[in-house]
Design a protein around this motif. Structure first.
Motif, PDB file in Angstrom:
ATOM      1  N   THR A  45     -12.946   1.028   4.997  1.00  0.00           N
ATOM      2  CA  THR A  45     -11.789   1.269   4.124  1.00  0.00           C
ATOM      3  C   THR A  45     -11.003  -0.048   4.052  1.00  0.00           C
ATOM      4  OG1 THR A  45     -10.619   2.089   6.070  1.00  0.00           O
ATOM      5  CG2 THR A  45     -11.542   3.742   4.581  1.00  0.00           C
ATOM      6  N   PRO A  46     -10.301  -0.310   2.946  1.00  0.00           N
ATOM      7  CA  PRO A  46      -9.569  -1.585   2.812  1.00  0.00           C
ATOM      8  C   PRO A  46      -8.596  -1.788   3.979  1.00  0.00           C
ATOM      9  CG  PRO A  46      -9.595  -0.401   0.730  1.00  0.00           C
ATOM     10  CD  PRO A  46     -10.150   0.531   1.758  1.00  0.00           C
ATOM     11  N   HIS A  47      -8.703  -2.934   4.653  1.00  0.00           N
ATOM     12  CA  HIS A  47      -7.780  -3.212   5.764  1.00  0.00           C
ATOM     13  C   HIS A  47      -7.494  -4.697   5.927  1.00  0.00           C
ATOM     14  CE1 HIS A  47     -11.774  -3.650   7.557  1.00  0.00           C
ATOM     15  NE2 HIS A  47     -11.237  -4.325   8.555  1.00  0.00           N
ATOM     16  N   TYR A  48      -8.125  -5.530   5.101  1.00  0.00           N
ATOM     17  CA  TYR A  48      -7.842  -6.971   5.169  1.00  0.00           C
ATOM     18  C   TYR A  48      -6.666  -7.325   4.261  1.00  0.00           C
ATOM     19  CZ  TYR A  48     -11.976  -8.107   7.906  1.00  0.00           C
ATOM     20  OH  TYR A  48     -12.888  -8.197   8.915  1.00  0.00           O
ATOM     21  N   ASN A  49      -6.814  -6.990   2.998  1.00  0.00           N
ATOM     22  CA  ASN A  49      -5.763  -7.317   2.030  1.00  0.00           C
ATOM     23  C   ASN A  49      -5.658  -6.137   1.071  1.00  0.00           C
ATOM     24  OD1 ASN A  49      -3.843  -8.666   0.625  1.00  0.00           O
ATOM     25  ND2 ASN A  49      -5.231 -10.043  -0.413  1.00  0.00           N
ATOM     26  N   VAL A  50      -4.837  -5.176   1.458  1.00  0.00           N
ATOM     27  CA  VAL A  50      -4.747  -3.928   0.698  1.00  0.00           C
ATOM     28  C   VAL A  50      -3.866  -4.142  -0.535  1.00  0.00           C
ATOM     29  CG1 VAL A  50      -4.157  -1.483   0.820  1.00  0.00           C
ATOM     30  CG2 VAL A  50      -5.009  -2.657   2.857  1.00  0.00           C
ATOM     31  N   VAL A  51      -4.462  -3.951  -1.708  1.00  0.00           N
ATOM     32  CA  VAL A  51      -3.739  -4.123  -2.975  1.00  0.00           C
ATOM     33  C   VAL A  51      -3.604  -2.738  -3.616  1.00  0.00           C
ATOM     34  CG1 VAL A  51      -3.684  -5.386  -5.160  1.00  0.00           C
ATOM     35  CG2 VAL A  51      -4.890  -6.366  -3.203  1.00  0.00           C
ATOM     36  N   GLU A  52      -2.358  -2.246  -3.663  1.00  0.00           N
ATOM     37  CA  GLU A  52      -2.129  -0.874  -4.134  1.00  0.00           C
ATOM     38  C   GLU A  52      -2.676  -0.621  -5.542  1.00  0.00           C
ATOM     39  OE1 GLU A  52      -1.153   1.652  -2.335  1.00  0.00           O
ATOM     40  OE2 GLU A  52      -0.869   0.363  -0.601  1.00  0.00           O
ATOM     41  N   SER A  53      -2.520  -1.623  -6.426  1.00  0.00           N
ATOM     42  CA  SER A  53      -2.990  -1.434  -7.806  1.00  0.00           C
ATOM     43  C   SER A  53      -4.510  -1.252  -7.845  1.00  0.00           C
ATOM     44  CB  SER A  53      -2.588  -2.633  -8.675  1.00  0.00           C
ATOM     45  OG  SER A  53      -3.126  -3.839  -8.138  1.00  0.00           O
ATOM     46  N   GLU A  54      -5.237  -1.942  -6.928  1.00  0.00           N
ATOM     47  CA  GLU A  54      -6.700  -1.810  -6.870  1.00  0.00           C
ATOM     48  C   GLU A  54      -7.090  -0.443  -6.297  1.00  0.00           C
ATOM     49  OE1 GLU A  54      -8.934  -4.050  -8.190  1.00  0.00           O
ATOM     50  OE2 GLU A  54      -7.060  -4.916  -8.921  1.00  0.00           O
ATOM     51  N   LEU A  55      -6.328   0.028  -5.320  1.00  0.00           N
ATOM     52  CA  LEU A  55      -6.591   1.350  -4.730  1.00  0.00           C
ATOM     53  C   LEU A  55      -6.436   2.455  -5.776  1.00  0.00           C
ATOM     54  CD1 LEU A  55      -4.900   1.212  -1.211  1.00  0.00           C
ATOM     55  CD2 LEU A  55      -7.286   1.717  -1.659  1.00  0.00           C
ATOM     56  N   LYS A  56      -5.460   2.289  -6.676  1.00  0.00           N
ATOM     57  CA  LYS A  56      -5.256   3.289  -7.736  1.00  0.00           C
ATOM     58  C   LYS A  56      -6.434   3.293  -8.706  1.00  0.00           C
ATOM     59  CE  LYS A  56      -0.246   3.439  -7.575  1.00  0.00           C
ATOM     60  NZ  LYS A  56       0.984   2.801  -8.066  1.00  0.00           N
ATOM     61  N   LYS A  57      -6.969   2.099  -8.979  1.00  0.00           N
ATOM     62  CA  LYS A  57      -8.113   1.990  -9.898  1.00  0.00           C
ATOM     63  C   LYS A  57      -9.393   2.539  -9.271  1.00  0.00           C
ATOM     64  CE  LYS A  57      -7.062  -2.473 -11.276  1.00  0.00           C
ATOM     65  NZ  LYS A  57      -7.527  -3.803 -11.646  1.00  0.00           N
TER      66      LYS A  57
END
Length: 418
Positions: A45-57
């Motif tokens: 799961t993303p844990h290095y550089n979490v980008v909220e906009s990418e998670l929504k996509k």
């Protein structure tokens, strides 16, 4: 076409994580899909550089009561094993072991896998792939992005003789049992080739850049905040990426002190463990010519690169022989020159020297290093820097575009399967 061929890509980072390894393997996965392969990705799961906009996509859907997650990246199935950046060593170790156990279970659960591909680090990912490959009768390709355990030893973080011995054994085991090993640079190749029983297994496949995203821009397409990025005649130096231990920050601070009353501006963009150190040094020295900004979305990077006249990369002594910053390709693809501090025999210097698109400062003596950089910068104009940048752009177009390099990976896997 490669109908019916299925590849499992196993990487510690992948979309929607926002780090260079993720971007690199996003494109490799898409490249295999475009060539007709069925692609499945096994990651965290993303844990290095979490980008909220990418998670929504790319939303992650819980599977098996949260034991793992699943997402979809441009038609590719992604399996995510939960990981977090724990401060506790015990929790980090537990998370690491859990990731490996779940990777074995999820990897073995995938039917008809004919090939596995994974980047280092960590070294153990190669061992897990060999286990999955052995049981499934699949070909295994290991991609050396950083040389372990060498990097850990030189950084000073690994001192246990027993652990060093185990990791060196594991490294040779992974290299020699894999069907093929790739590395990104001639110096990496020379460093590890003696560790192979069968040297024909080792191939050089460089990293690459998405030249559709990273390219020189017309000024009319630049849409940056003029209060933060003013248009003036000052020469602008920029670093954009992880602000960590892989870089040496003291030369940048000293350079900014030397040039504080001259027409030079420094931009440091990103996040990382050394960011507070840089901020403290800037405050302590009253450096109004240094601007520290948070991480910016990947889509804005071409604009930021275009805004700056010069990109700087100052490698730390511990890291310079074991890593190659992938941002070098993106900078060149945008037609920008580089200012690089690194040892004479480091991969970055070896790569850039013949291209003539970078000022290479290779001395280890601090004062000499600063004086050489100051002297170089004072001789430059915006026009002379543009001329340097054009040479890098020509090199990328010929040898390091996404299509050229991804085809090398596809050809390698094709040859192994045939």
């Amino acid at each position: 076409m490669h109908k019916g061929k299925k590849i499992l890509i196993h990487s510690i980072a992948f979309s929607p994580d926002g780090v260079s390894t993720a971007y690199l393997y996003n494109d490799i996965a898409k490249g295999f899909k475009e060539k007709g392969y069925e692609v499945v990705v096994l990651t965290t799961t993303p844990h290095y550089n979490v980008v909220e906009s990418e998670l929504k996509k790319q939303p992650l859907k819980k599977r098996a009561l949260g034991l793992f997650y699943e997402s979809n990246f441009e038609g590719i199935k992604i399996l995510h094993v939960p990981q977090k950046k724990f401060k506790s060593t015990i929790l980090r170790l537990f998370g690491f072991v859990y990731w490996h156990i779940m990777a074995i279970i999820l990897g073995l659960n995938e039917k008809n896998v004919l090939a596995l591909l994974s980047p280092s680090p960590p070294l153990t990912i190669g061992f897990i792939n060999l286990l999955i490959g052995k049981i499934k009768g699949a070909k295994v390709v290991y991609n050396v992005q950083e040389i372990y355990p060498d990097f850990l030893i030189e950084q000073g973080g690994l001192k246990s003789k027993i652990l060093i011995k185990i990791l060196k054994w594991l490294e040779r085991y992974v290299y020699n049992k894999s069907d093929a090993v790739t590395t990104i640079d001639e110096i990496f190749y020379k460093t590890i080739v003696s560790r192979f029983d069968d040297k024909i297994k080792l191939h050089i496949i460089p990293n690459f850049v998405d030249t559709d995203l990273y390219k020189p821009l017309d000024n009319s397409t630049i849409n940056l905040d003029p209060h933060i990025f003013p248009q003036n005649n000052d020469i602008k130096l920029m670093y954009a990426g992880n602000i960590g231990h892989a870089q040496d920050w003291e030369p940048m601070v000293q350079l900014a002190i030397y040039l504080k009353n001259e027409p030079f501006e420094f931009y440091v963009i990103g996040e990382g463990v050394m960011k507070s150190y840089v901020e403290d040094k800037v405050k302590e020295n009253g450096l109004k010519n240094v601007h520290i900004l948070p991480y910016q979305p990947r889509e804005t990077m071409p604009q930021l690169l275009d805004y700056a006249d010069l990109q700087f990369i100052f490698m730390s002594k511990e890291m310079e022989g074991h890593g190659f910053p992938s941002k070098v390709y993106t900078i060149m693809a945008c037609g920008k020159p580089l200012l690089v501090c690194s040892g004479e025999k480091s991969p970055i210097v070896n790569f850039l020297k013949p291209i003539d698109c970078a000022a290479l400062i290779t001395t280890s003596r601090f004062e000499v290093k600063i004086n050489e950089m100051v002297s170089f910068l004072r001789r430059q104009s915006k026009k002379s820097l543009q001329e340097m940048g054009k040479k890098g752009l020509e090199e990328v177009d010929k040898f390091y575009s996404k299509d050229v390099v991804v085809n090398k990976y596809v050809d390698l896997i094709d040859n192994l399967l045939d």
